[in-house]
Design a protein around this motif. Structure first.
Motif, PDB file in Angstrom:
ATOM      1  N   THR A 175       0.669  -1.163   0.228  1.00 17.46           N
ATOM      2  CA  THR A 175       0.039  -0.050  -0.030  1.00 17.46           C
ATOM      3  C   THR A 175       0.649   1.399   0.044  1.00 17.46           C
ATOM      4  OG1 THR A 175      -0.120  -0.281   2.500  1.00 17.46           O
ATOM      5  CG2 THR A 175      -2.131  -1.130   1.117  1.00 17.46           C
ATOM      6  N   THR A 176       2.228   1.227  -0.199  1.00 14.88           N
ATOM      7  CA  THR A 176       3.065   2.161  -0.375  1.00 14.88           C
ATOM      8  C   THR A 176       3.191   2.545  -1.905  1.00 14.88           C
ATOM      9  OG1 THR A 176       5.049   1.391  -0.498  1.00 14.88           O
ATOM     10  CG2 THR A 176       4.163   1.796   1.595  1.00 14.88           C
ATOM     11  N   LYS A 181      -3.924  -1.555  -8.080  1.00 12.16           N
ATOM     12  CA  LYS A 181      -5.136  -0.778  -7.017  1.00 12.16           C
ATOM     13  C   LYS A 181      -5.961  -0.111  -8.007  1.00 12.16           C
ATOM     14  CE  LYS A 181      -1.644  -0.791  -3.587  1.00 12.16           C
ATOM     15  NZ  LYS A 181      -0.560  -1.453  -4.438  1.00 12.16           N
ATOM     16  N   ILE A 182      -7.095   0.225  -7.205  1.00  9.33           N
ATOM     17  CA  ILE A 182      -8.072   1.361  -7.799  1.00  9.33           C
ATOM     18  C   ILE A 182      -7.640   2.730  -6.926  1.00  9.33           C
ATOM     19  CG2 ILE A 182     -10.485   2.059  -8.033  1.00  9.33           C
ATOM     20  CD1 ILE A 182      -9.907  -0.183  -9.649  1.00  9.33           C
ATOM     21  N   LEU A 183      -7.721   3.728  -7.739  1.00  7.52           N
ATOM     22  CA  LEU A 183      -7.221   4.942  -7.076  1.00  7.52           C
ATOM     23  C   LEU A 183      -8.430   5.894  -7.125  1.00  7.52           C
ATOM     24  CD1 LEU A 183      -3.725   5.497  -8.946  1.00  7.52           C
ATOM     25  CD2 LEU A 183      -4.079   4.187  -6.892  1.00  7.52           C
ATOM     26  N   ARG A 184      -8.607   6.985  -6.239  1.00  6.32           N
ATOM     27  CA  ARG A 184      -9.519   7.886  -6.148  1.00  6.32           C
ATOM     28  C   ARG A 184      -8.940   9.162  -5.890  1.00  6.32           C
ATOM     29  NH1 ARG A 184     -13.214   8.594  -1.449  1.00  6.32           N
ATOM     30  NH2 ARG A 184     -15.230   9.145  -2.155  1.00  6.32           N
ATOM     31  N   ASN A 210       1.457   5.176   3.661  1.00  7.27           N
ATOM     32  CA  ASN A 210       0.832   4.515   2.694  1.00  7.27           C
ATOM     33  C   ASN A 210       0.282   5.672   1.722  1.00  7.27           C
ATOM     34  OD1 ASN A 210       0.223   1.812   3.973  1.00  7.27           O
ATOM     35  ND2 ASN A 210      -0.871   2.764   5.625  1.00  7.27           N
ATOM     36  N   ALA A 211       0.018   5.115   0.377  1.00  4.72           N
ATOM     37  CA  ALA A 211      -0.209   5.842  -0.808  1.00  4.72           C
ATOM     38  C   ALA A 211      -1.704   6.317  -0.513  1.00  4.72           C
ATOM     39  CB  ALA A 211      -0.082   5.419  -1.999  1.00  4.72           C
ATOM     40  N   GLU A 212      -1.994   7.667  -0.223  1.00  5.64           N
ATOM     41  CA  GLU A 212      -3.255   8.163  -0.046  1.00  5.64           C
ATOM     42  C   GLU A 212      -4.120   8.242  -1.174  1.00  5.64           C
ATOM     43  OE1 GLU A 212      -3.257  12.247   2.580  1.00  5.64           O
ATOM     44  OE2 GLU A 212      -1.290  12.153   1.469  1.00  5.64           O
ATOM     45  N   GLU A 213      -3.615   8.140  -2.645  1.00 10.83           N
ATOM     46  CA  GLU A 213      -4.362   7.874  -3.524  1.00 10.83           C
ATOM     47  C   GLU A 213      -5.350   6.736  -3.683  1.00 10.83           C
ATOM     48  OE1 GLU A 213      -1.059  10.379  -4.734  1.00 10.83           O
ATOM     49  OE2 GLU A 213      -1.311   8.508  -3.623  1.00 10.83           O
ATOM     50  N   ALA A 255     -14.652   1.464   1.288  1.00  8.09           N
ATOM     51  CA  ALA A 255     -13.205   1.982   1.109  1.00  8.09           C
ATOM     52  C   ALA A 255     -12.241   1.203   1.770  1.00  8.09           C
ATOM     53  CB  ALA A 255     -13.006   3.346   1.700  1.00  8.09           C
ATOM     54  N   GLY A 256     -11.050   0.794   0.918  1.00 12.99           N
ATOM     55  CA  GLY A 256      -9.944   0.050   1.448  1.00 12.99           C
ATOM     56  C   GLY A 256      -9.745  -1.339   1.378  1.00 12.99           C
ATOM     57  N   LEU A 257     -10.698  -1.924   0.639  1.00  9.41           N
ATOM     58  CA  LEU A 257     -10.949  -3.355   0.426  1.00  9.41           C
ATOM     59  C   LEU A 257      -9.663  -3.762  -0.195  1.00  9.41           C
ATOM     60  CD1 LEU A 257     -14.604  -3.692  -1.019  1.00  9.41           C
ATOM     61  CD2 LEU A 257     -13.692  -4.030   1.583  1.00  9.41           C
ATOM     62  N   ASN A 258      -9.457  -5.124   0.340  1.00  8.40           N
ATOM     63  CA  ASN A 258      -8.128  -5.522  -0.298  1.00  8.40           C
ATOM     64  C   ASN A 258      -8.859  -7.101  -1.089  1.00  8.40           C
ATOM     65  OD1 ASN A 258      -5.794  -7.396  -0.849  1.00  8.40           O
ATOM     66  ND2 ASN A 258      -4.952  -7.297   1.441  1.00  8.40           N
TER      67      ASN A 258
END
Length: 460
Positions: A175-176, A181-184, A210-213, A255-258
């Protein structure tokens, strides 16, 4: 404004392929590696070609000789690279912004904003490109590619795991990084030096590690995703490694599903070394086999059908397979049905302004997907209401013999509500048509007991 469920507008023409309960009718061919189809809120459709061009197809089927966009000199096209997707800003009619996802000549991904020429809606304003975000691609495959706006107004971006096979850098679980990913992104309120900001409800908002996107992670190559225009559910089709093609469906609020890759390929364990517990993972809503015993190889995600022409397709999510030509559907309860194999290398789907569904073959052809049960003038009718005259020129009268009329709503072919009015205990209503342009309209008449009738009105 969202229009009501429409009745049939399409008179069926000659078809090219039939299997079970869908038909593919050729819409347009002659494209060079088409990979996406979008509309801009009107009756044109915009076709994205992998090489770096966007073409406009007009309502009469003609293709503009002048390209809407040509960035061929900026795009790498090897392997899975190219100009991959298009998304119009929700306020495109007022700001003229649209966004594309492409791989640059160095192979890395760029999401960029362009602006339509204010003096010509058929071309892009020269020099208007604005880079929103870029990220490196270690290999030429697994670039993801889809972009779309959610109902929240934010831009969602699908990124693959960076390529090769088996996610050798374990990027999807990291997550860095932005890959897998899906970015938002919030592209309307940029936070310099970036041309975007981070929505405060992103799962890693405010994190220094972690990448905030990131909105979701654990994806291998989510080539195509879409939002259900009615429920706002997010549907993600993730291409499998060697055995399983998966379809994920979740609320747009989750939000934040893996989604589990590289730990799991679909529902099967793949490489679980150092992986979180299964209770922390989100497994597929549906899946199908792409093992060596099948001719399947790579899923192409589509849309939930929300058009109004075909009653039997309502609410079904459509997907396809690039290699086998398979087209299938998934119901709201997760039941996957294979509709058969069709002659095409299916790389994308699209919808027009009326939410009718199209499917795209990389070989150059685009088809309309048709069902078997076509809504007619009397379909969806549960209350007897007369509409006379029809065709009409100056006025039209609505009369209900058994119920009082509560509302009358009239929609044009672009989906615009041109008349909407509520009433109190009336059984008859006349509407003046002098300000209506000639053409076909759809009328929904609702009675006070909630029953409704949908009719076609011709203004001459």
């Amino acid at each position: 404004m969202k229009a009501f469920l429409l009745i049939s507008l399409i008179f069926l023409g000659s078809h090219t392929v039939v299997s079970q309960n869908i038909t593919l009718e050729l819409f347009k061919n002659g494209f060079t590696s088409p990979v996406d189809l979008k509309h801009a809120g009107d009756d044109r459709v915009f076709v994205v070609e992998k090489g770096g061009r966007i073409k406009i197809v007009n309502p009469d089927g003609s293709v503009n000789a002048t390209l809407f966009l040509d960035i061929t000199s900026q795009v790498s096209t090897g392997n899975e690279q190219g100009l991959l997707s298009l998304a119009f800003h929700p306020e495109y009619t007022s700001n003229g912004y649209y966004f594309v996802n492409y791989t640059k000549t160095d192979g890395n991904t760029r999401i960029a904003r362009f602006t339509v020429d204010p003096n010509n809606p058929s071309i892009t304003l020269a020099g208007s490109e604005l880079t929103i975000i870029e990220y490196n691609q270690p290999f030429s495959n697994h670039n993801g590619g889809a972009i779309a706006f959610g109902s929240d107004g934010y831009l969602y971006i699908a990124s693959g795991d960076g390529g090769s096979g088996g996610d050798p850098g374990n990027r999807a679980q990291n997550t860095t990084q932005l890959l897998g990913k899906i970015l938002r992104l919030d592209i309307d309120t940029p936070a310099p030096p970036y041309n975007y900001s981070i929505p405060t409800d992103n799962p890693f908002f405010g994190s220094t590690t972690n990448a905030e996107e990131i909105w979701a992670y654990g994806l291998r190559n989510p080539w195509r995703f879409s939002f259900d225009s009615e429920t706002n559910n997010l549907w993600i089709a993730d291409v499998g490694q060697e055995n399983i093609e998966e379809i994920n469906r979740n609320s747009s609020l989750d939000a934040g599903l893996n989604y589990g890759w590289r730990c799991y390929e679909g529902s099967q364990a793949y490489n679980t070394s150092g992986c979180p517990a299964t209770t922390e993972l989100t497994f597929p809503f549906a899946e199908y086999s792409s093992s060596s015993s099948t001719s399947n190889c790579s899923i192409t995600g589509g849309y939930v059908y929300r058009g109004a022409t075909y009653l039997d397709l309502q609410g079904l999510y459509f997907f396809a397979d690039v290699c086998s030509g398979l087209i299938g559907t998934v119901t709201n309860d997760g039941t996957l049905t294979e509709l058969g194999t069709f002659s095409g290398s299916w790389v994308s789907f699209g919808v027009d302004v009326l939410n009718e569904l199209y499917i795209i073959s990389i070989t150059g052809s685009i088809y309309k997907i048709q069902g078997e049960i076509v809504a007619g003038v009397s379909d969806n009718t549960t209350s007897p209401i007369m509409m006379i005259p029809n065709p009409a020129s100056e006025r039209v009268q609505f009369t209900s013999e058994t119920n009082t009329i509560a509302t009358i709503e009239i929609v044009d072919l672009k989906g615009n509500v041109v008349h909407s009015e509520a009433y109190n205990h009336i059984s008859e209503k006349t509407i003046n048509l002098k300000n209506f342009t000639k053409g076909l309209y759809l009328v929904k008449i609702t009675s006070e007991n909630g029953r409704f009738s949908i009719k076609k009105l011709i203004v001459k």
